[in-house]
Design an enzyme around this catalytic site. Structure first.
Site, PDB file in Angstrom:
ATOM      1  N   TYR A 145       0.847  -1.191   0.000  1.00 41.18           N
ATOM      2  CA  TYR A 145       0.000   0.000   0.000  1.00 41.18           C
ATOM      3  C   TYR A 145       0.878   1.236   0.000  1.00 41.18           C
ATOM      4  CZ  TYR A 145      -3.824   3.150   1.042  1.00 41.18           C
ATOM      5  OH  TYR A 145      -4.752   4.160   0.956  1.00 41.18           O
ATOM      6  N   HIS A 158       2.716  15.381   7.765  1.00 42.79           N
ATOM      7  CA  HIS A 158       2.186  14.181   7.140  1.00 42.79           C
ATOM      8  C   HIS A 158       0.664  14.147   7.131  1.00 42.79           C
ATOM      9  CE1 HIS A 158       5.496  11.557   6.032  1.00 42.79           C
ATOM     10  NE2 HIS A 158       6.127  11.849   7.165  1.00 42.79           N
ATOM     11  N   GLU A 161       6.678   5.555  17.190  1.00 45.60           N
ATOM     12  CA  GLU A 161       7.167   5.078  15.898  1.00 45.60           C
ATOM     13  C   GLU A 161       8.609   5.528  15.663  1.00 45.60           C
ATOM     14  OE1 GLU A 161       5.836   5.515  11.194  1.00 45.60           O
ATOM     15  OE2 GLU A 161       5.195   6.992  12.678  1.00 45.60           O
ATOM     16  N   HIS A 162       8.878   6.821  15.867  1.00 44.27           N
ATOM     17  CA  HIS A 162      10.210   7.392  15.696  1.00 44.27           C
ATOM     18  C   HIS A 162      10.661   8.023  17.011  1.00 44.27           C
ATOM     19  CE1 HIS A 162       8.092   7.981  11.749  1.00 44.27           C
ATOM     20  NE2 HIS A 162       9.166   7.359  11.313  1.00 44.27           N
ATOM     21  N   ASP A 169      13.417   8.513   6.408  1.00 43.97           N
ATOM     22  CA  ASP A 169      12.292   8.472   5.478  1.00 43.97           C
ATOM     23  C   ASP A 169      12.747   8.309   4.038  1.00 43.97           C
ATOM     24  OD1 ASP A 169      10.251   8.603   7.275  1.00 43.97           O
ATOM     25  OD2 ASP A 169       9.785  10.716   6.971  1.00 43.97           O
ATOM     26  N   GLU A 227      -1.294 -36.943  28.912  1.00 46.24           N
ATOM     27  CA  GLU A 227      -2.193 -35.897  28.437  1.00 46.24           C
ATOM     28  C   GLU A 227      -3.511 -36.455  27.910  1.00 46.24           C
ATOM     29  OE1 GLU A 227      -0.122 -33.457  25.624  1.00 46.24           O
ATOM     30  OE2 GLU A 227       1.050 -32.435  27.171  1.00 46.24           O
TER      31      GLU A 227
END
Length: 425
Positions: A119, A255, A319-320, A353, A407
């Protein structure tokens, strides 16, 4: 970061809107994708000529190379650096094989996914950098089919084919990507998951609707991460340059209106100086509208000591994370939850980036606590391998039987026991 919490009503509205779009596309397929694209983006697409032809991609590359060779050179430099880093990642992902006492082996191998959807965000801006960041790791991993989707703009406002920026088309051609479709949003992710591609994984960042679509598609296909609106936390001391810090914050804020840009420092004069720089720079910016929205909703200048700054960073898992401090290496061991760390004043997030090497597709909304940046491993899966010699099976069978019976799984024990009974050394 309680002050950065997203609006609960907005989140509920987003979930409901995305659920409706996914249900439509799952039920009706491509016609629903086209209907939602026209409704949300104001673009009517022709289903007969939907896929952007390779000839159009190549034409965009040739045209860019002729008109703006310096920009084409920059694009190629970015691609080369991203590919070099991805190839380095691949060499670290080694298959494993361990010998067993009687001659068999156990191990695992890395297998590429068969298909992946990438995407590339659009709408407010176009991102050939994200196209490179998503396609190159998939290529290096060995994914056989890579399908790209990106939102269109009306033909009247953009001189590109299918409403897609010519730079994106040129980048696709340079990368060797041959499948690119001009639609985006939740409907594009739904088509990748439910439609003809039926991809194994979708990757790439987007707005809150894209992030929510990925969340709702978990289980239908894989996702790279919940990469929604971007986030930046800067930790700085008095030696940092206020103008540099202001531009770093604005670089994130531009952004998206939902972007978060936060500066933390123990130095009050520094915070005040950055505040003044922001006022002047926002007022003069061609992106003033989006900056005022994002900084007004999610921008912060926070005074805090070192311990509090570290605790805040660890709790938020941004994120950063930029470390604009005198000795950033001394901070680094205590900062483990961020998606990507930019170490020292020179290491502006903008370099990340645009292709210094590490990927810029990163987890957001605190998911960096447990999720890694997009990379070659995103497009690979580990497959376990068990190769037993008859003698290995005979040696293992008795204790496997005992555990299976404990078991209550009697047929497990019998399955193992048959191997032992038929082994004649």
């Amino acid at each position: 970061m309680a002050g950065l919490a997203r609006n609960g009503e907005t989140e509920a509205d987003t979930r409901a809107a995305v659920a409706a779009i996914l249900a439509d596309v799952r039920r009706e397929g491509l016609p629903a994708v086209l209907a939602w694209t026209e409704r949300l983006d104001g673009v009517r697409l022709d289903p007969a000529t939907l896929r952007i032809p390779e000839a159009a991609l190549q034409e965009a590359r040739v045209d860019l190379d002729r008109r703006r060779p310096e920009l084409m050179d920059a694009l190629r430099e970015m691609i080369a650096r991203i590919r070099r880093f991805a190839e380095g990642q691949r060499t670290c992902l080694r298959d494993l094989e361990l010998a067993l006492p009687e001659g068999g082996t156990v191990g695992e191998r890395w297998c590429p996914l068969r298909t992946a959807g990438v995407y590339i965000p659009g709408g407010r801006a176009f991102y050939p950098s994200t196209l490179a960041m998503t396609v190159i790791p998939a290529q290096v991993a060995g994914v056989a089919r890579i399908v790209g989707v990106t939102p269109p703009k009306p033909q009247s406002t953009l001189p590109g084919a299918w409403g897609v920026d010519p730079l994106v088309l040129a980048c696709a051609a340079e990368l060797g990507l041959t499948e690119l479709y001009p639609f985006g949003g939740a409907q594009a992710l739904a088509w990748l998951a439910f439609g003809e591609p039926a991809v194994d994984l979708v990757a790439g960042p987007g707005n809150r609707f894209v992030a929510e679509a990925k969340r709702q598609l978990i289980g239908t296909c894989g996702i790279d991460a919940l990469a929604g609106p971007t986030e930046l936390l800067v930790i700085a001391d008095g030696g940092a340059d206020p103008a540099w810090l202001a531009e770093d914050l604005l670089a994130q804020a531009e952004h998206d209106p939902d972007a978060a840009a936060v500066l933390v420092s123990a130095d009050r004069p520094l915070l005040e100086a950055v505040g003044r720089e922001l006022e002047v720079r926002v007022a003069a910016s061609p992106r003033r509208a989006v900056l005022e929205q994002s900084l007004g909703a999610h921008g912060r200048l926070v005074r805090a000591d070192r311990a509090t700054a570290i605790a805040l960073a660890q709790a938020w898992a941004p994120e950063h994370l930029e470390l604009c401090v005198e000795d950033p290496e001394a901070w680094l061991p205590f900062l483990t939850t961020a998606g990507a760390v930019f170490i020292g004043n020179a290491s502006a997030e903008a370099f990340g980036d645009y292709g210094a090497g590490p990927n810029h597709v990163l987890p957001t909304d605190r998911s960096a606590r447990h999720t890694s940046p997009l990379g070659v491993a995103t497009f690979l899966k580990r497959q376990s391998l068990l190769r037993l010699a008859p003698a290995d099976a005979a040696a293992m069978a008795p204790w496997v039987q005992r555990l299976a019976e404990a078991e209550g799984l009697v047929h497990h024990g019998r399955s193992a026991g048959l191997r032992a009974a038929h082994h004649h050394p």
